[in-house]
Write an enzyme that holds these catalytic residues in place. Structure first.
Site, PDB file in Angstrom:
ATOM      1  N   HIS A 179       5.967  -6.422  -4.398  1.00 26.87           N
ATOM      2  CA  HIS A 179       6.334  -5.068  -4.835  1.00 26.87           C
ATOM      3  C   HIS A 179       7.699  -5.035  -5.501  1.00 26.87           C
ATOM      4  O   HIS A 179       7.994  -4.110  -6.256  1.00 26.87           O
ATOM      5  CB  HIS A 179       6.273  -4.095  -3.649  1.00 26.87           C
ATOM      6  CG  HIS A 179       4.878  -3.656  -3.336  1.00 26.87           C
ATOM      7  ND1 HIS A 179       4.565  -2.397  -2.868  1.00 26.87           N
ATOM      8  CD2 HIS A 179       3.694  -4.305  -3.449  1.00 26.87           C
ATOM      9  CE1 HIS A 179       3.251  -2.309  -2.701  1.00 26.87           C
ATOM     10  NE2 HIS A 179       2.703  -3.443  -3.032  1.00 26.87           N
TER      11      HIS A 179
ATOM     12  N   ASN B 104       4.402   2.422  -1.537  1.00 28.47           N
ATOM     13  CA  ASN B 104       5.466   1.949  -0.648  1.00 28.47           C
ATOM     14  C   ASN B 104       5.756   2.859   0.541  1.00 28.47           C
ATOM     15  O   ASN B 104       6.059   2.381   1.636  1.00 28.47           O
ATOM     16  CB  ASN B 104       6.767   1.770  -1.451  1.00 28.47           C
ATOM     17  CG  ASN B 104       6.667   0.652  -2.476  1.00 28.47           C
ATOM     18  OD1 ASN B 104       5.785  -0.205  -2.387  1.00 28.47           O
ATOM     19  ND2 ASN B 104       7.565   0.665  -3.453  1.00 28.47           N
TER      20      ASN B 104
ATOM     21  N   ARG C 248       4.460  -9.170   0.935  1.00 29.12           N
ATOM     22  CA  ARG C 248       4.204  -7.974   0.123  1.00 29.12           C
ATOM     23  C   ARG C 248       5.484  -7.421  -0.498  1.00 29.12           C
ATOM     24  O   ARG C 248       5.481  -6.922  -1.624  1.00 29.12           O
ATOM     25  CB  ARG C 248       3.524  -6.913   0.995  1.00 29.12           C
ATOM     26  CG  ARG C 248       3.048  -5.710   0.215  1.00 29.12           C
ATOM     27  CD  ARG C 248       2.120  -4.858   1.066  1.00 29.12           C
ATOM     28  NE  ARG C 248       1.556  -3.750   0.287  1.00 29.12           N
ATOM     29  CZ  ARG C 248       1.717  -2.472   0.601  1.00 29.12           C
ATOM     30  NH1 ARG C 248       2.418  -2.132   1.681  1.00 29.12           N
ATOM     31  NH2 ARG C 248       1.180  -1.533  -0.143  1.00 29.12           N
TER      32      ARG C 248
ATOM     33  N   HIS D  78      -4.022 -11.077   0.498  1.00 28.46           N
ATOM     34  CA  HIS D  78      -4.711 -10.276   1.511  1.00 28.46           C
ATOM     35  C   HIS D  78      -5.458 -11.154   2.516  1.00 28.46           C
ATOM     36  O   HIS D  78      -6.242 -10.649   3.314  1.00 28.46           O
ATOM     37  CB  HIS D  78      -5.658  -9.263   0.842  1.00 28.46           C
ATOM     38  CG  HIS D  78      -4.931  -8.165   0.128  1.00 28.46           C
ATOM     39  ND1 HIS D  78      -5.559  -7.193  -0.618  1.00 28.46           N
ATOM     40  CD2 HIS D  78      -3.601  -7.873   0.055  1.00 28.46           C
ATOM     41  CE1 HIS D  78      -4.662  -6.369  -1.127  1.00 28.46           C
ATOM     42  NE2 HIS D  78      -3.462  -6.757  -0.739  1.00 28.46           N
TER      43      HIS D  78
HETATM   44  C1  HEM Z   1      -4.394  -6.671  -6.736  1.00 30.39           C
HETATM   45  C2  HEM Z   1      -3.851  -5.505  -6.473  1.00 30.39           C
HETATM   46  C3  HEM Z   1      -3.384  -5.107  -5.102  1.00 30.39           C
HETATM   47  C4  HEM Z   1      -3.612  -3.915  -4.505  1.00 30.39           C
HETATM   48  C5  HEM Z   1      -4.359  -2.737  -5.101  1.00 30.39           C
HETATM   49  C6  HEM Z   1      -3.017  -3.981  -3.194  1.00 30.39           C
HETATM   50  C7  HEM Z   1      -3.020  -2.946  -2.280  1.00 30.39           C
HETATM   51  C8  HEM Z   1      -2.623  -3.051  -0.967  1.00 30.39           C
HETATM   52  C9  HEM Z   1      -2.752  -2.007   0.006  1.00 30.39           C
HETATM   53  C10 HEM Z   1      -3.318  -0.624  -0.234  1.00 30.39           C
HETATM   54  C11 HEM Z   1      -2.280  -2.493   1.175  1.00 30.39           C
HETATM   55  C12 HEM Z   1      -2.234  -1.772   2.510  1.00 30.39           C
HETATM   56  C13 HEM Z   1      -0.951  -0.971   2.617  1.00 30.39           C
HETATM   57  C14 HEM Z   1      -0.977  -0.003   3.776  1.00 30.39           C
HETATM   58  O1  HEM Z   1      -2.048   0.451   4.171  1.00 30.39           O
HETATM   59  O2  HEM Z   1       0.117   0.334   4.290  1.00 30.39           O
HETATM   60  C15 HEM Z   1      -1.836  -3.838   0.940  1.00 30.39           C
HETATM   61  C16 HEM Z   1      -1.301  -4.679   1.891  1.00 30.39           C
HETATM   62  C17 HEM Z   1      -0.882  -5.945   1.649  1.00 30.39           C
HETATM   63  N1  HEM Z   1      -0.794  -6.564   0.419  1.00 30.39           N
HETATM   64 FE1  HEM Z   1      -1.651  -5.909  -1.292  1.00 30.39          FE
HETATM   65  N2  HEM Z   1      -2.443  -5.211  -3.017  1.00 30.39           N
HETATM   66  C18 HEM Z   1      -2.635  -5.931  -4.158  1.00 30.39           C
HETATM   67  C19 HEM Z   1      -2.149  -7.205  -4.408  1.00 30.39           C
HETATM   68  C20 HEM Z   1      -1.381  -7.925  -3.535  1.00 30.39           C
HETATM   69  C21 HEM Z   1      -0.683  -9.139  -3.865  1.00 30.39           C
HETATM   70  C22 HEM Z   1      -0.627  -9.757  -5.258  1.00 30.39           C
HETATM   71  C23 HEM Z   1      -0.066  -9.576  -2.720  1.00 30.39           C
HETATM   72  C24 HEM Z   1       0.797 -10.786  -2.514  1.00 30.39           C
HETATM   73  C25 HEM Z   1       0.725 -11.892  -3.200  1.00 30.39           C
HETATM   74  C26 HEM Z   1      -0.393  -8.633  -1.692  1.00 30.39           C
HETATM   75  C27 HEM Z   1      -0.008  -8.743  -0.383  1.00 30.39           C
HETATM   76  C28 HEM Z   1      -0.289  -7.814   0.595  1.00 30.39           C
HETATM   77  C29 HEM Z   1      -0.070  -8.055   2.000  1.00 30.39           C
HETATM   78  C30 HEM Z   1       0.414  -9.352   2.616  1.00 30.39           C
HETATM   79  C31 HEM Z   1      -0.429  -6.875   2.672  1.00 30.39           C
HETATM   80  C32 HEM Z   1      -0.347  -6.595   4.169  1.00 30.39           C
HETATM   81  C33 HEM Z   1       1.038  -6.086   4.505  1.00 30.39           C
HETATM   82  C34 HEM Z   1       1.257  -5.794   5.970  1.00 30.39           C
HETATM   83  O3  HEM Z   1       0.374  -6.021   6.801  1.00 30.39           O
HETATM   84  O4  HEM Z   1       2.372  -5.314   6.259  1.00 30.39           O
HETATM   85  N3  HEM Z   1      -1.166  -7.636  -2.217  1.00 30.39           N
HETATM   86  N4  HEM Z   1      -2.050  -4.149  -0.380  1.00 30.39           N
END
Ligand code: HEM
Ligand SMILES: *[C@@H]1O[C@H](CO)[C@@H](O)[C@H](O)[C@H]1NC(C)=O
Ligand SMILES: *[C@@H]1O[C@H](CO)[C@@H](O)[C@H](O)[C@H]1NC(C)=O
Length: 319
Positions: A67, A95, A63, A195
């Site tokens: 970002h 973030n 992530r 995800h």
């Molecule tokens: C398409 C639009 C996207 C949205 C709206 C989005 C939104 C989010 C949100 C809200 C979270 C949870 C954050 C939290 O609750 O602290 C998250 C976690 C995460 N996102 Fe996304 N995301 C998107 C795309 C992506 C992309 C493109 C990737 C990587 C290629 C990605 C990888 C991750 C990962 C791996 C997590 C988990 C992080 C952790 O467990 O520490 N996301 N994302």
């Protein structure tokens, strides 16, 4: 007849170069091969150690690269702490109290610099390689990471607020958001497969599980057990039941209306991306190959190259 055999001339067609139209000018998969051949093995070792100790860190590192790249390019701007002159991105909407892994990046940087005997590897490249190594360590696809990015001397919280996609976005907004950085609908669906690993906090999916109708009722009920309608905002839920395995269960779940975020389910909600979600849910190989391609494409967003930017000594500060 001089030409009785029909061949008087040989035509030599010389193909000088065959470079894909989308490839970057200067990024190269062998960028550190001469100057520090140990750089990539060291990053892999640290990532593997850290992820084996805490599986979620693999998700957090993936992530971080995402970002970074979405906000003015893959330039490690996300890693800069706020100062009197730098408006750090760490406290931007998506973030703040959410991004993780900064200490791991620091650890990688210090080990890489020690092994290389010089500060030659950029923080931006460390993020790109750590993302790939994390995916691989959690069972996903590998790819060759293009390298040679340099680090920014600025950051912008405002730009981060504007550029990062939000979990309440619908498909058109998500598509626009990705288009803004040169990524198309296939990239959106493939990269959302990130995800496949990791967790979200309750506040990001609360409205979905309590108020939305395009959701499997059993899934909603289970999520409500740990995410109350009021309070509990920081409680975690996995994006899919295998949060530490980079598989296609994320897509299988979208087809069953078990997407955790509104933005996840938006990819399978009767619109143009349904077919691709369905395809990835069935063909793991198609997802693996498209995810790798899109990660390389994301890694090419506006890199600083040549003499632009710097190689930071400390990823949290400009030199
Ligand atoms: C398409 C639009 C996207 C949205 C709206 C989005 C939104 C989010 C949100 C809200 C979270 C949870 C954050 C939290 O609750 O602290 C998250 C976690 C995460 N996102 Fe996304 N995301 C998107 C795309 C992506 C992309 C493109 C990737 C990587 C290629 C990605 C990888 C991750 C990962 C791996 C997590 C988990 C992080 C952790 O467990 O520490 N996301 N994302
Ligand atoms: C970030 O979160 C902290 C709470 O941990 C809060 O005090 C601060 O105001 C937040 N920053 C922004 C810019 O929202
Ligand atoms: C559900 O929607 C209502 C009306 O928009 C809103 O007031 C409420 O906060 C939402 N519930 C949750 C848990 O988000």
């Amino acid at each position: 007849m001089a030409n009785s055999n029909g061949f008087s001339y040989f035509l030599f067609v010389i193909v000088v170069m065959s470079v894909a139209a989308t490839s970057s000018d200067a990024l190269s998969t062998t960028f550190y091969q001469k100057v520090c051949p140990q750089a990539l093995p060291v990053i892999k070792r640290v990532v593997t150690d850290v992820v084996n100790r805490e599986r979620r860190m693999g998700a957090s590192l993936l992530r971080l690269h995402f970002h970074d790249c979405f906000v003015n390019g893959c330039d490690a701007s996300v890693l800069l702490d706020s100062t009197s002159t730098i408006d750090g991105e760490k406290t931007a909407f998506g973030n703040n109290n959410s991004l993780r892994g900064f200490e791991v990046v620091d650890k990688i940087k210090s080990e890489v610099d020690r092994v290389c005997g010089a500060q030659v590897v950029s923080c931006a490249d460390i993020l790109a390689v750590a993302a790939r190594d994390s995916v691989v360590q959690l069972g996903g696809q590998t790819w060759k990471v293009e390298l040679g990015r340099r680090d920014s001397t600025t950051a912008s919280r405002t730009d981060a607020n504007n550029a990062l996609p939000a979990p309440f976005m619908d498909l058109p907004a998500l598509k626009t958001n990705f288009q803004n950085v040169g990524l198309d609908e296939t990239d959106l669906v493939a990269l959302s497969g990130g995800h496949a690993i990791g967790y979200s906090q309750c506040n990001n999916f609360k409205n979905r599980i309590y108020n939305e109708s395009n959701i499997d009722p059993l899934f909603a009920r289970n999520r409500k057990l740990t995410c109350p309608s009021s309070g509990g905002d920081t409680r975690l839920a996995p994006f899919d039941p295998t949060a530490a395995k980079f598989d296609t269960l994320y897509f299988k779940n979208l087809v069953k209306r078990r997407g955790l975020l509104h933005s996840d389910q938006a990819l399978f909600n009767g619109e143009s991306t349904d077919a691709l979600v369905k395809k990835y849910s069935i063909h793991a190989g198609a997802f693996a190959s498209d995810f790798a391609k899109s990660m390389i494409k994301m890694g090419r967003i506006k890199p600083l190259e040549g003499n632009s930017g710097q190689i930071r000594i400390n990823c949290r500060r400009t030199n």
